[in-house]
Design a protein around this motif. Structure first.
Motif, PDB file in Angstrom:
ATOM      1  N   ARG A 166       1.890   2.646   3.269  1.00  0.00           N
ATOM      2  CA  ARG A 166       2.104   3.112   4.736  1.00  0.00           C
ATOM      3  C   ARG A 166       3.232   3.836   4.837  1.00  0.00           C
ATOM      4  O   ARG A 166       3.290   4.774   5.679  1.00  0.00           O
ATOM      5  CB  ARG A 166       2.063   1.658   5.397  1.00  0.00           C
ATOM      6  CG  ARG A 166       2.432   2.191   7.209  1.00  0.00           C
ATOM      7  CD  ARG A 166       2.741   0.580   7.749  1.00  0.00           C
ATOM      8  NE  ARG A 166       3.219   0.928   9.269  1.00  0.00           N
ATOM      9  CZ  ARG A 166       4.154   0.168   9.805  1.00  0.00           C
ATOM     10  NH1 ARG A 166       4.471  -0.910   9.050  1.00  0.00           N
ATOM     11  NH2 ARG A 166       4.507   0.264  11.030  1.00  0.00           N
ATOM     12  N   ALA A 167       4.325   3.473   4.120  1.00  0.00           N
ATOM     13  CA  ALA A 167       5.571   4.205   4.076  1.00  0.00           C
ATOM     14  C   ALA A 167       5.276   5.591   3.711  1.00  0.00           C
ATOM     15  O   ALA A 167       5.997   6.507   4.406  1.00  0.00           O
ATOM     16  CB  ALA A 167       6.519   3.602   3.355  1.00  0.00           C
ATOM     17  N   ARG A 168       4.557   5.594   2.612  1.00  0.00           N
ATOM     18  CA  ARG A 168       4.251   6.921   2.042  1.00  0.00           C
ATOM     19  C   ARG A 168       3.907   8.029   2.924  1.00  0.00           C
ATOM     20  O   ARG A 168       4.076   9.294   2.922  1.00  0.00           O
ATOM     21  CB  ARG A 168       3.412   7.010   0.728  1.00  0.00           C
ATOM     22  CG  ARG A 168       3.479   8.391   0.023  1.00  0.00           C
ATOM     23  CD  ARG A 168       2.271   8.125  -1.087  1.00  0.00           C
ATOM     24  NE  ARG A 168       1.078   8.012  -0.452  1.00  0.00           N
ATOM     25  CZ  ARG A 168       0.481   9.265   0.159  1.00  0.00           C
ATOM     26  NH1 ARG A 168       1.065  10.565   0.176  1.00  0.00           N
ATOM     27  NH2 ARG A 168      -0.990   8.942   0.744  1.00  0.00           N
ATOM     28  N   LEU A 216       3.815   7.966   6.279  1.00  0.00           N
ATOM     29  CA  LEU A 216       4.846   8.215   7.043  1.00  0.00           C
ATOM     30  C   LEU A 216       5.716   9.265   6.746  1.00  0.00           C
ATOM     31  O   LEU A 216       6.263  10.293   7.567  1.00  0.00           O
ATOM     32  CB  LEU A 216       5.526   6.792   7.533  1.00  0.00           C
ATOM     33  CG  LEU A 216       4.695   5.964   8.620  1.00  0.00           C
ATOM     34  CD1 LEU A 216       5.399   4.779   8.909  1.00  0.00           C
ATOM     35  CD2 LEU A 216       4.351   6.454   9.826  1.00  0.00           C
ATOM     36  N   GLY A 275       9.424   4.544   7.878  1.00  0.00           N
ATOM     37  CA  GLY A 275       8.859   4.745   6.444  1.00  0.00           C
ATOM     38  C   GLY A 275       9.996   4.343   5.469  1.00  0.00           C
ATOM     39  O   GLY A 275       9.869   3.875   4.440  1.00  0.00           O
TER      40      GLY A 275
END
Length: 270
Positions: free
Chosen positions: A18-20, A22, A240
């Motif tokens: 998810r962070a990647r 974003l 992120g």
């Protein structure tokens, strides 16, 4: 090392993915172009020298103001959830002013917008378990402003996100020691170098925003919309970034960075 970098639990692996997404797919230029109906890249090619210098000046001033705000006002206040919508409304108002006055209004509007963004970034940091009152977290919040664009000399072999962090690492370390000492002002060499490093990257999305605001038929109402897009862009980057930082506190920087690189490699193959 193979065992170490493979050790992230499934839930944390999903959070890292998810962070990647974003961090690696912000698409600010695309979003701005959708509003004004013109590719930002074509406008950037025609940007005159005086206008470019004006944007660079505005970006540096905004980072200086944001640093001062971080040093003076960020505290470890309790908050149930980040006040994303409240901050979005605030920058929409300042964007309307900037849109009305065009490019010269950027010098007045951008520091206000950037300081409001910093408060939202701090809220997001807090929701991910960081303490905005701590010197290292304050500078971590400020670093988010550098995540809006990459420079040609950034290392394309790794993700732009980690390349930006690596490029600023020495300045951040020196500035953290200085801020933690509790003495002096933002004129110290360590702070000046960090501000310069962040401003050089922050000027990229600022230039995109300024060109969008200066496009024909863009007025106060559209200026508010552009600022809303600008704010959401950095809120996503902040989310992120602080997900990654939270996972690093649990699993260590080496393990998280390696897992991130594998996720990025898998995404490129799809």
């Amino acid at each position: 090392m193979t065992e170490l970098v493979s050790a992230l639990p499934p839930d944390d692996q999903a959070e890292l993915e998810r962070a990647r997404v974003l961090l690696e797919s912000p698409g600010l230029a695309v979003q701005l172009a959708n509003v004004i109906g013109t590719p930002i890249e074509s406008l950037m090619r025609g940007l005159p020298g005086p206008a470019s210098r004006l944007v660079d000046k505005a970006a540096r001033k905004a980072v200086e103001v944001a640093f001062d705000a971080a040093r003076r006002t960020l505290r470890d206040e309790n908050a149930a959830a980040p006040s994303l919508r409240l901050h979005q409304v605030a920058v929409a108002g300042s964007g309307a002013v900037g849109g009305f006055f065009g490019l010269p209004g950027l010098l007045v509007e951008l520091p206000v917008t950037t300081t409001t963004m910093l408060r939202s970034i701090a809220d997001i940091a807090r929701s991910e378990g960081a303490a905005p009152g701590e010197p290292d977290t304050r500078l971590d919040c400020l670093q988010v402003l550098a995540l809006g664009g990459t420079r040609p000399d950034d290392d394309g072999a790794e993700s732009g996100y980690f390349a930006t962090r690596a490029a600023l690492a020495q300045q951040v370390t020196a500035a953290t020691r200085y801020v933690a000492s509790g003495v002096g002002t933002g004129s110290a060499p360590a702070i000046v170098q960090l501000v310069n490093g962040i401003a050089s990257r922050f000027s990229i999305p600022v230039t995109q925003k300024a060109l969008a605001q200066a496009a024909p038929l863009v007025g106060a109402a559209t200026g508010a919309t552009l600022n809303l897009i600008f704010m959401r862009h950095f809120q996503s980057a902040a989310r992120g970034h602080f997900i990654v930082r939270r996972l690093e506190r649990v699993h260590g920087e080496v393990a998280v960075r390696a897992a991130y690189a594998r996720l990025a490699g898998a995404a490129r193959k799809r």
